[in-house]
Design a protein around this motif. Structure first.
Motif, PDB file in Angstrom:
ATOM      1  N   GLU A  53       0.827  -1.205   0.000  1.00  0.00           N
ATOM      2  CA  GLU A  53       0.000   0.000   0.000  1.00  0.00           C
ATOM      3  C   GLU A  53       0.861   1.254   0.000  1.00  0.00           C
ATOM      4  OE1 GLU A  53      -2.787   0.019   3.226  1.00  0.00           O
ATOM      5  OE2 GLU A  53      -3.849  -1.733   2.455  1.00  0.00           O
ATOM      6  N   ALA A  54       0.363   2.272  -0.650  1.00  0.00           N
ATOM      7  CA  ALA A  54       0.970   3.598  -0.633  1.00  0.00           C
ATOM      8  C   ALA A  54      -0.186   4.589  -0.542  1.00  0.00           C
ATOM      9  CB  ALA A  54       1.782   3.824  -1.903  1.00  0.00           C
ATOM     10  N   SER A  55       0.090   5.778  -0.060  1.00  0.00           N
ATOM     11  CA  SER A  55      -0.966   6.783   0.080  1.00  0.00           C
ATOM     12  C   SER A  55      -0.571   8.041  -0.682  1.00  0.00           C
ATOM     13  CB  SER A  55      -1.194   7.109   1.552  1.00  0.00           C
ATOM     14  OG  SER A  55      -2.202   8.091   1.672  1.00  0.00           O
ATOM     15  N   ILE A  56      -1.478   8.495  -1.523  1.00  0.00           N
ATOM     16  CA  ILE A  56      -1.266   9.731  -2.271  1.00  0.00           C
ATOM     17  C   ILE A  56      -2.533  10.575  -2.141  1.00  0.00           C
ATOM     18  CG2 ILE A  56      -0.827  10.777  -4.518  1.00  0.00           C
ATOM     19  CD1 ILE A  56       0.701   8.239  -5.288  1.00  0.00           C
ATOM     20  N   GLY A  57      -2.409  11.728  -1.530  1.00  0.00           N
ATOM     21  CA  GLY A  57      -3.552  12.624  -1.382  1.00  0.00           C
ATOM     22  C   GLY A  57      -4.701  12.013  -0.615  1.00  0.00           C
ATOM     23  N   GLY A  58      -4.407  11.160   0.349  1.00  0.00           N
ATOM     24  CA  GLY A  58      -5.449  10.521   1.137  1.00  0.00           C
ATOM     25  C   GLY A  58      -6.081   9.309   0.480  1.00  0.00           C
ATOM     26  N   THR A  59      -5.632   8.955  -0.697  1.00  0.00           N
ATOM     27  CA  THR A  59      -6.138   7.768  -1.386  1.00  0.00           C
ATOM     28  C   THR A  59      -5.109   6.655  -1.280  1.00  0.00           C
ATOM     29  OG1 THR A  59      -7.420   9.065  -2.970  1.00  0.00           O
ATOM     30  CG2 THR A  59      -6.850   6.828  -3.634  1.00  0.00           C
ATOM     31  N   THR A  60      -5.565   5.485  -0.886  1.00  0.00           N
ATOM     32  CA  THR A  60      -4.675   4.335  -0.835  1.00  0.00           C
ATOM     33  C   THR A  60      -4.593   3.726  -2.223  1.00  0.00           C
ATOM     34  OG1 THR A  60      -5.217   3.881   1.460  1.00  0.00           O
ATOM     35  CG2 THR A  60      -4.285   2.059   0.189  1.00  0.00           C
TER      36      THR A  60
END
Length: 114
Positions: A53-60
């Protein structure tokens, strides 16, 4: 941002992308391609083929190492909703015609992982 692999035509603009979004913009790259990179990238462990998992702008989002084109090659899966149903959109940043049997086998192995 998820960088598919560490060749300059894919990661060369990382610093320029941060200009409009700010220095905290997370930019992910496979650990196998991180050597010598100086733009503060976040690493996805490419010593495993497990989805991470990674998070970008609050989206997983999800990153899967697929060592085909480079040892740090990644594909991404981004959650989307279509007609009320959650699905994962596959993002793949490199495809080419392999030049020899060794690279053909690498591409096949990476494609099978996807």
């Amino acid at each position: 941002m998820l960088i598919s692999h560490g060749h300059g035509d894919h990661d060369g603009g990382a610093d320029a992308l941060r200009a409009p979004f700010g220095p905290s913009l997370p930019i992910y790259i496979g650990s196998g391609d991180a050597a010598g990179k100086t733009c503060g990238l976040k690493l996805v462990n490419t010593e495993t083929t497990d989805i991470q998992e990674a998070s970008i702008g609050g989206t997983t989002i999800y990153a899967q190492p697929t060592p085909e084109h480079t040892s740090g090659n990644l594909v991404g899966f981004v959650p989307v909703e279509t007609e009320g149903e959650r699905q994962l959109l596959l993002l793949k940043g490199h495809s080419a015609v392999p030049r020899n049997l060794e690279t053909a086998l690498q591409y096949l192995a990476g494609t099978e992982l996807q």
